[in-house]
Scaffold this active site. Sequence first.
Site, PDB file in Angstrom:
ATOM      1  N   ASP A  50      33.343  48.415  33.430  1.00  0.00           N
ATOM      2  CA  ASP A  50      32.119  48.732  34.014  1.00  0.00           C
ATOM      3  C   ASP A  50      30.666  48.576  33.299  1.00  0.00           C
ATOM      4  O   ASP A  50      30.850  48.006  32.033  1.00  0.00           O
ATOM      5  CB  ASP A  50      32.196  50.380  33.937  1.00  0.00           C
ATOM      6  CG  ASP A  50      33.282  50.922  34.945  1.00  0.00           C
ATOM      7  OD1 ASP A  50      33.102  52.102  35.045  1.00  0.00           O
ATOM      8  OD2 ASP A  50      34.288  50.168  35.407  1.00  0.00           O
ATOM      9  N   HIS A  58      29.294  49.382  41.174  1.00  0.00           N
ATOM     10  CA  HIS A  58      28.941  50.434  40.524  1.00  0.00           C
ATOM     11  C   HIS A  58      27.683  51.184  40.459  1.00  0.00           C
ATOM     12  O   HIS A  58      27.029  51.744  39.577  1.00  0.00           O
ATOM     13  CB  HIS A  58      29.417  50.040  38.958  1.00  0.00           C
ATOM     14  CG  HIS A  58      29.547  51.100  37.905  1.00  0.00           C
ATOM     15  ND1 HIS A  58      30.300  52.416  38.207  1.00  0.00           N
ATOM     16  CD2 HIS A  58      29.200  51.332  36.625  1.00  0.00           C
ATOM     17  CE1 HIS A  58      30.192  53.181  37.198  1.00  0.00           C
ATOM     18  NE2 HIS A  58      29.577  52.454  36.233  1.00  0.00           N
ATOM     19  N   HIS A 117      22.881  53.041  38.076  1.00  0.00           N
ATOM     20  CA  HIS A 117      23.853  54.234  36.903  1.00  0.00           C
ATOM     21  C   HIS A 117      23.084  55.418  37.374  1.00  0.00           C
ATOM     22  O   HIS A 117      23.270  56.111  36.261  1.00  0.00           O
ATOM     23  CB  HIS A 117      24.036  53.595  35.812  1.00  0.00           C
ATOM     24  CG  HIS A 117      25.267  53.913  35.187  1.00  0.00           C
ATOM     25  ND1 HIS A 117      25.516  54.925  34.575  1.00  0.00           N
ATOM     26  CD2 HIS A 117      26.476  53.213  35.106  1.00  0.00           C
ATOM     27  CE1 HIS A 117      26.888  55.235  34.119  1.00  0.00           C
ATOM     28  NE2 HIS A 117      27.357  54.048  34.514  1.00  0.00           N
ATOM     29  N   HIS A 145      34.518  48.943  29.261  1.00  0.00           N
ATOM     30  CA  HIS A 145      32.960  48.331  29.497  1.00  0.00           C
ATOM     31  C   HIS A 145      32.828  47.140  28.734  1.00  0.00           C
ATOM     32  O   HIS A 145      33.182  46.953  27.725  1.00  0.00           O
ATOM     33  CB  HIS A 145      31.979  49.579  28.898  1.00  0.00           C
ATOM     34  CG  HIS A 145      32.065  50.798  29.621  1.00  0.00           C
ATOM     35  ND1 HIS A 145      33.035  51.761  29.040  1.00  0.00           N
ATOM     36  CD2 HIS A 145      31.418  51.417  30.638  1.00  0.00           C
ATOM     37  CE1 HIS A 145      33.148  52.843  29.946  1.00  0.00           C
ATOM     38  NE2 HIS A 145      32.120  52.725  30.889  1.00  0.00           N
TER      39      HIS A 145
HETATM   40 NI    NI Z   1      29.524  53.465  34.082  1.00  0.00          NI
END
Ligand code: NI
Length: 337
Positions: free
Chosen positions: A146, A196, A200, A292
């Site tokens: 991510d 995503h 954010h 990540h």
């Molecule tokens: Ni995230």
Amino acid sequence: MPLKETMALKPKKTNRWLVACVVIIAVLLAAMATLSVYTVLTLSEQQRTLDSQHQQLLAMESAMSDAASKAESDLAEKQQQIDGQQSQLAEKNKAISDLEDTVSSLKTQISLKHEATRTPQQAEQNLPTRDYGDFSEKKIVALTFDDGPGPYTARLLDELKKRSVRATFFVLGTRVDSYPELIKRMEKEGHVVGNHSNGHKNLSKLTPAGIKTEMELCAKKIEKLLGHKPEVMRCPGGNYNTAVLNYAKEAGIPVIQWGVDTRDWESRNVNAILNKCFAKNGIKDGSIVLMHDIYSTTVDATVQMVDRLIAEGYTFVTVPELIHDREGKIEAGKMYR
Ligand code: NI
């Protein structure tokens, strides 16, 4: 004048006075009697008038009482009518509520039918058509990265390519702007690029319109580079609600959570990440692993983890492949972990 004569004259004078007195008394008596009779007559007349007024009053009283009792009975009748109307209203309300239930049930049926014919809708959304492959005989795992792309993503892609490992990247719109070539490379090398969001934000705190704006901004950037929209989405921080699921349904894509959280952003330590992956509640057949690719330590840990999982006989698949293998289909607006 002789005394005899004087004596004879005197009584005559007295008698006259007497008569006069008697007459006066008689006149007075007569007057009194007349007055009395008159008074009695007047009183009696007044009595009669009073009696008559009393009778009138009694009659009025009785008329009023009649009127009051009639009004009371009218009121009772009207109350009965109102009661009747109220019960009719309650019946009508119930009929309306029944009708509403029927409409709602019909709506559900329509929505289910709509769901069954989702494929043309999917094409309308410009989502990729995919051959999901057959992994039924294999132990599979889906690695997800991510918040990228970032400065370490190219090195990660190199390491994955060396091992023929495919993964899923849930990218941010703001990062796509900085690394457009990496988005193209990901798809070219068999990875899946997921949405995503753009910046954010916590989607569960946005309005439905806000959620759509956040997600569509990123989706359009991906579409511009790849020629199709992302086929999966993950919520920033994993925060989702009904409005988010509704957006996903509208976009024709599922919402992806995770089964194994490496906490790589927290520890930024290779051994800590590996410990999470190989703990008792760590990676197993069918796991979705959260990482990540914006941390160097995550890339280092991924290399070691992948080598160990290959040795254990795992096959690395993308998230759509994993869900399809597990469920036989992928449902838009559904949450998978
Ligand atoms: Ni995230």
